[in-house]
Design a protein around this motif. Structure first.
Motif, PDB file in Angstrom:
ATOM      1  N   ALA A 231     -35.723  43.217 -45.519  1.00  0.00           N
ATOM      2  CA  ALA A 231     -35.025  43.446 -43.948  1.00  0.00           C
ATOM      3  C   ALA A 231     -35.289  45.679 -43.826  1.00  0.00           C
ATOM      4  O   ALA A 231     -34.844  45.621 -43.261  1.00  0.00           O
ATOM      5  CB  ALA A 231     -33.519  43.652 -44.785  1.00  0.00           C
TER       6      ALA A 231
ATOM      7  N   PHE B 147     -37.953  46.137 -42.563  1.00  0.00           N
ATOM      8  CA  PHE B 147     -38.443  45.350 -41.012  1.00  0.00           C
ATOM      9  C   PHE B 147     -37.230  46.326 -39.941  1.00  0.00           C
ATOM     10  O   PHE B 147     -36.462  45.512 -38.521  1.00  0.00           O
ATOM     11  CB  PHE B 147     -38.585  44.744 -40.664  1.00  0.00           C
ATOM     12  CG  PHE B 147     -39.805  43.308 -41.285  1.00  0.00           C
ATOM     13  CD1 PHE B 147     -40.765  43.987 -40.276  1.00  0.00           C
ATOM     14  CD2 PHE B 147     -39.676  43.118 -42.369  1.00  0.00           C
ATOM     15  CE1 PHE B 147     -42.318  43.210 -40.930  1.00  0.00           C
ATOM     16  CE2 PHE B 147     -40.580  42.992 -42.693  1.00  0.00           C
ATOM     17  CZ  PHE B 147     -41.910  42.764 -41.521  1.00  0.00           C
TER      18      PHE B 147
ATOM     19  N   GLY C 205     -44.481  37.468 -51.152  1.00  0.00           N
ATOM     20  CA  GLY C 205     -43.171  37.818 -51.647  1.00  0.00           C
ATOM     21  C   GLY C 205     -42.096  36.751 -50.952  1.00  0.00           C
ATOM     22  O   GLY C 205     -41.795  36.116 -52.165  1.00  0.00           O
TER      23      GLY C 205
ATOM     24  N   ILE D 222     -44.084  31.936 -41.874  1.00  0.00           N
ATOM     25  CA  ILE D 222     -43.979  33.546 -43.083  1.00  0.00           C
ATOM     26  C   ILE D 222     -43.699  32.722 -44.369  1.00  0.00           C
ATOM     27  O   ILE D 222     -43.378  33.996 -44.998  1.00  0.00           O
ATOM     28  CB  ILE D 222     -42.907  34.203 -42.351  1.00  0.00           C
ATOM     29  CG1 ILE D 222     -40.751  33.833 -41.960  1.00  0.00           C
ATOM     30  CG2 ILE D 222     -42.604  35.087 -41.081  1.00  0.00           C
ATOM     31  CD1 ILE D 222     -39.864  34.278 -41.830  1.00  0.00           C
TER      32      ILE D 222
ATOM     33  N   ILE E 246     -37.197  37.271 -35.975  1.00  0.00           N
ATOM     34  CA  ILE E 246     -38.805  36.450 -36.110  1.00  0.00           C
ATOM     35  C   ILE E 246     -38.700  35.676 -34.742  1.00  0.00           C
ATOM     36  O   ILE E 246     -37.850  35.242 -35.331  1.00  0.00           O
ATOM     37  CB  ILE E 246     -38.432  35.658 -37.669  1.00  0.00           C
ATOM     38  CG1 ILE E 246     -38.648  37.336 -38.920  1.00  0.00           C
ATOM     39  CG2 ILE E 246     -40.148  35.237 -37.995  1.00  0.00           C
ATOM     40  CD1 ILE E 246     -38.178  36.605 -40.061  1.00  0.00           C
TER      41      ILE E 246
ATOM     42  N   PHE F 164     -31.953  35.841 -44.079  1.00  0.00           N
ATOM     43  CA  PHE F 164     -32.555  34.960 -44.795  1.00  0.00           C
ATOM     44  C   PHE F 164     -31.374  34.687 -45.989  1.00  0.00           C
ATOM     45  O   PHE F 164     -30.155  35.577 -46.713  1.00  0.00           O
ATOM     46  CB  PHE F 164     -33.372  36.046 -45.885  1.00  0.00           C
ATOM     47  CG  PHE F 164     -34.459  35.548 -45.521  1.00  0.00           C
ATOM     48  CD1 PHE F 164     -35.578  34.875 -44.998  1.00  0.00           C
ATOM     49  CD2 PHE F 164     -34.758  37.049 -44.167  1.00  0.00           C
ATOM     50  CE1 PHE F 164     -36.204  35.139 -44.576  1.00  0.00           C
ATOM     51  CE2 PHE F 164     -35.676  36.825 -43.327  1.00  0.00           C
ATOM     52  CZ  PHE F 164     -36.831  35.833 -43.582  1.00  0.00           C
TER      53      PHE F 164
ATOM     54  N   GLN G  19     -47.842  36.359 -42.389  1.00  0.00           N
ATOM     55  CA  GLN G  19     -46.683  37.299 -41.599  1.00  0.00           C
ATOM     56  C   GLN G  19     -46.234  36.800 -40.126  1.00  0.00           C
ATOM     57  O   GLN G  19     -47.893  36.162 -39.595  1.00  0.00           O
ATOM     58  CB  GLN G  19     -47.267  38.762 -42.288  1.00  0.00           C
ATOM     59  CG  GLN G  19     -47.990  39.026 -43.494  1.00  0.00           C
ATOM     60  CD  GLN G  19     -47.963  40.413 -42.981  1.00  0.00           C
ATOM     61  OE1 GLN G  19     -48.406  41.213 -42.520  1.00  0.00           O
ATOM     62  NE2 GLN G  19     -47.475  41.539 -43.884  1.00  0.00           N
TER      63      GLN G  19
ATOM     64  N   ILE H  68     -35.724  43.993 -36.237  1.00  0.00           N
ATOM     65  CA  ILE H  68     -36.632  43.087 -35.581  1.00  0.00           C
ATOM     66  C   ILE H  68     -37.013  42.013 -35.349  1.00  0.00           C
ATOM     67  O   ILE H  68     -36.795  41.780 -33.902  1.00  0.00           O
ATOM     68  CB  ILE H  68     -38.315  43.909 -35.587  1.00  0.00           C
ATOM     69  CG1 ILE H  68     -38.639  42.979 -36.813  1.00  0.00           C
ATOM     70  CG2 ILE H  68     -38.344  45.385 -35.578  1.00  0.00           C
ATOM     71  CD1 ILE H  68     -40.200  43.096 -36.599  1.00  0.00           C
TER      72      ILE H  68
HETATM   73  P1  ADP Z   1     -44.938  40.638 -46.568  1.00  0.00           P
HETATM   74  O1  ADP Z   1     -43.399  41.251 -46.134  1.00  0.00           O
HETATM   75  O2  ADP Z   1     -45.331  40.959 -48.124  1.00  0.00           O
HETATM   76  O3  ADP Z   1     -45.999  40.751 -45.356  1.00  0.00           O
HETATM   77  P2  ADP Z   1     -43.390  38.736 -46.962  1.00  0.00           P
HETATM   78  O4  ADP Z   1     -43.610  36.982 -47.357  1.00  0.00           O
HETATM   79  O5  ADP Z   1     -42.357  38.800 -47.808  1.00  0.00           O
HETATM   80  O6  ADP Z   1     -44.716  39.575 -47.282  1.00  0.00           O
HETATM   81  O7  ADP Z   1     -42.820  37.928 -45.518  1.00  0.00           O
HETATM   82  C1  ADP Z   1     -43.775  37.482 -44.515  1.00  0.00           C
HETATM   83  C2  ADP Z   1     -43.179  38.258 -42.776  1.00  0.00           C
HETATM   84  O8  ADP Z   1     -42.116  37.497 -42.376  1.00  0.00           O
HETATM   85  C3  ADP Z   1     -43.524  39.785 -42.799  1.00  0.00           C
HETATM   86  O9  ADP Z   1     -44.899  40.387 -42.795  1.00  0.00           O
HETATM   87  C4  ADP Z   1     -43.370  39.482 -41.802  1.00  0.00           C
HETATM   88  O10 ADP Z   1     -44.127  39.236 -40.790  1.00  0.00           O
HETATM   89  C5  ADP Z   1     -41.358  38.640 -41.227  1.00  0.00           C
HETATM   90  N1  ADP Z   1     -40.461  38.964 -42.295  1.00  0.00           N
HETATM   91  C6  ADP Z   1     -40.508  38.665 -43.552  1.00  0.00           C
HETATM   92  N2  ADP Z   1     -38.891  39.811 -43.525  1.00  0.00           N
HETATM   93  C7  ADP Z   1     -38.301  39.719 -42.204  1.00  0.00           C
HETATM   94  C8  ADP Z   1     -37.799  40.555 -41.732  1.00  0.00           C
HETATM   95  N3  ADP Z   1     -36.573  40.935 -42.939  1.00  0.00           N
HETATM   96  N4  ADP Z   1     -37.117  40.912 -40.511  1.00  0.00           N
HETATM   97  C9  ADP Z   1     -38.602  40.535 -39.550  1.00  0.00           C
HETATM   98  N5  ADP Z   1     -39.119  40.353 -40.185  1.00  0.00           N
HETATM   99  C10 ADP Z   1     -39.309  39.342 -41.482  1.00  0.00           C
END
Ligand code: ADP
Length: 594
Positions: A328, A331, A393, A372, A364, A420, A378, A362
């Motif tokens: 969070a 982004f 993650g 994701i 998704i 989330f 990503q 931003i």
């Molecule tokens: P990382 O953050 O290490 O790339 P994650 O598995 O935690 O890996 O997240 C995967 C992808 O999901 C991120 O690269 C991003 O594109 C998207 N994402 C995750 N959380 C958010 C969020 N809160 N806002 C926007 N995009 C998110």
């Protein structure tokens, strides 16, 4: 009457001729004195019994008249004897009879001889009908017998077929069973092989984790130490960068190891009491400073209906929340981030609660929402460069939440933000249980320094690092390179605590610990060890291991260790464990009552 030759075959074929002969035979028996002639409707002689000769014109006339009158017609035989012709409609024939003793007038219609003849004829007909009925009956009986035989044969055939089928079925079942047994054995073998591979994989990971964490330990530890020395601004900046990069590398290593552990089914959640508000509050606090720098507000809130103390794995819950809040943060450029725990319902004595991490970042794109959660994925390929990260993650969070009995979901709108969330049951901790973590909390004020420590560690870099950290905390330190050397030190010197690396060449930490415990237990042996001879209580041994697995922890305790510290050695953790484990006698105020 001719005897049928193949009676059994042709018995069933009673034809008109046979019927006719049967009738004549009966009549013959009834009128032994009479001569008879049976003539067809066309006038042809069909059968003669006791010769009665009639000139053809006479015979034809008699036949014609008898047929026309349908009754008795009188006539004369060739020898002048009186004769009588009768039309037998049933046989389509005319019977001509001559009785030797008959008087002339007896032949008149209605006379005694005519009635006698008529009755005799009827009797013969009845008899024949009866015989035919009997024959019919016999034929039916025969047919029934044949049918019964056939029926019996059918039953027998069916039974034979049934037995055959049963045998076949048995054979099939036997084959099937043996096939299943064979396949089960093969599967068992394959399974055993897979288990072996999985064991090897998890051992490999454990070793890798050791190999990876040991140098990381040194990098992080020494950059921490370096940053505490007098440095120019630029040097300090470089040092911090090294420390930060090493920390992110360590996070990545931990993530990969975590995921491997989860996938191997080796990750077990702890069940210990913890303070939920503290976990959530700490996570929020972690992000407050970086958030403030960006102008983003971080807030947390827990529904009052949710119990304060919860049973569960606080570390894993924290890990999930840090991951979600970290994303969070990453982004979101303006607005806020909320970490919320909402009450959903009560079920089976547990409070089902919803954990949400909401941001105004931003967002998704809808078509990336599923992706994701996959490993190394990503939302947008270009984000790696801009925002960093590995895409591990969420995959880890997803699995951890599932282990907790929930399901990780996301609701998001591009440009507006993402939430989330996951719903898990929370169990209130019974009042009487206080966890080790809480004990540690309570013992925090016990921090003091001083005492002699034996550091048993084979890696020279780690020896230096741990040595510096320990000395800085005010302890005296002596170094041994393996278990055997440690035992040698204990022969001649006393120590308050041993920091014992687990994995070492020559004699490892487990073996050294077992030997120390054995010596302690034997007064005669103990005499040879200055360091063990005069102790009031067993020597405190704290394991040092790069293996963070539960079974490693158990193994340490089983070998006789009192506690353990995972590598890399973080200063704060080391200070904490030393202050906790150091026997009270070494407490400065105990040592020096003044
Ligand atoms: P990382 O953050 O290490 O790339 P994650 O598995 O935690 O890996 O997240 C995967 C992808 O999901 C991120 O690269 C991003 O594109 C998207 N994402 C995750 N959380 C958010 C969020 N809160 N806002 C926007 N995009 C998110």
């Amino acid at each position: 009457m001719t005897e049928p030759t193949f009676d059994t075959i042709f018995d069933d074929l009673i034809d008109a001729n046979e019927e006719l002969q049967g009738f004549l035979a009966i009549l013959d028996a009834l009128l032994p004195e009479a001569s008879m002639l049976l003539v067809s409707e066309a006038g042809a002689v069909l059968e003669g019994a006791r010769p009665l000769t009639l000139a053809p014109p006479v015979r034809e006339k008699l036949v014609r008249e008898a047929r026309a009158a349908d009754g008795f017609v009188a006539g004369k035989a060739d020898n002048g004897a009186r004769c009588h012709a009768v039309y037998l409609a049933k046989l389509s024939a005319v019977l001509i009879i001559a009785c030797a003793a008959a008087l002339e007038d007896d032949w008149e219609p209605g006379s005694a001889i005519t009635s006698l003849l008529r009755n005799t004829l009827e009797l013969a007909q009845y008899r024949q009908e009866r015989e035919m009925l009997v024959a019919d009956h016999e034929q039916s009986v025969r047919q029934i017998n044949i049918l019964q035989q056939q029926h019996g044969k059918l039953i027998e055939d069916n039974y034979r077929q049934y037995r055959l089928n049963q045998d076949r079925e048995k054979e099939y079942a036997r084959k099937l069973e043996s096939e299943i047994a064979k396949q089960t054995a093969e599967l068992r073998e394959a399974n055993a092989r897979l288990e072996e591979i999985s064991r090897l994989k998890s051992d490999f990971l454990a070793n890798m984790s050791h190999e990876l964490r040991t140098p990381m330990n040194a990098i992080i530890g020494f950059s921490e130490l370096l940053s505490e020395t007098p440095l120019a601004e630029e040097q300090l900046d470089y040092t911090r960068t090294i420390a930060q990069s090493a920390t992110s590398l360590l996070t990545l290593i931990n993530d990969i190891l975590d995921l491997a552990k989860i996938e191997a089914g080796k990750l077990e959640l702890e069940r210990l009491p913890f303070d939920l508000a503290e976990v959530v509050g700490n996570v929020a606090a972690m992000f407050k400073i970086p958030a403030r720098e960006k102008g983003v507000v971080v807030a947390s809130r827990i529904d009052r209906r949710i119990p304060k103390r919860i049973m569960g794995d606080s570390n894993r819950l924290r890990q999930v929340l840090i991951n979600l809040a970290g994303n969070a943060m990453k982004f979101t450029e303006q607005g806020g981030i909320d970490i919320l725990v909402d009450y959903e319902r009560e079920a089976a004595g547990q409070i089902v609660s919803r954990f949400s991490v909401r941001d105004s970042g931003i967002g998704i794109p809808a078509d990336r929402v599923e992706a994701i959660f996959e490993k190394f994925t990503q939302a947008d390929g270009s984000t790696t460069r801009k925002y960093g990260g590995t895409g591990l993650g969420l995959a880890i969070c997803l699995q951890l939440v599932e282990l907790m009995g929930g399901h990780l979901m996301v609701a998001s709108e591009v440009g507006k933000g993402s939430t989330f969330s996951f719903v898990i049951p929370l169990e209130e901790a019974p009042a009487e249980i206080i966890s080790i973590a809480e004990h540690k909390e309570a013992g925090r004020e016990k921090i003091f320094s001083g005492g002699r420590i034996l550091l048993v560690e084979d890696n020279a870099v780690n020896q230096r690092l741990a040595g510096i950290l320990i000395t800085r905390e005010g302890y005296e330190v002596e170094v041994a390179s393996d278990g055997a050397e440690a035992l040698e030190h204990l022969r001649h010197q006393t120590f308050d605590l041993v920091l014992m690396d687990v994995q070492m060449p020559n004699m490892d930490g487990m073996e050294a610990t077992r030997r120390i415990r054995k010596i302690e237990a034997d007064p005669a042996l103990r005499q040879g060890y200055v360091g063990l001879r005069n102790l009031q209580q067993p020597l405190v041994i704290v394991g040092l291991t790069a293996h963070a697995r539960k079974e490693d922890e158990t193994a340490c305790y089983e070998a006789g260790m009192n506690g353990f510290l995972t590598k890399p050695i973080i200063k704060a953790k080391l200070v904490m464990i030393l202050s906790e484990m150091m026997p009270p006698a070494t407490c400065p105020e105990n040592k020096d009552p003044a």
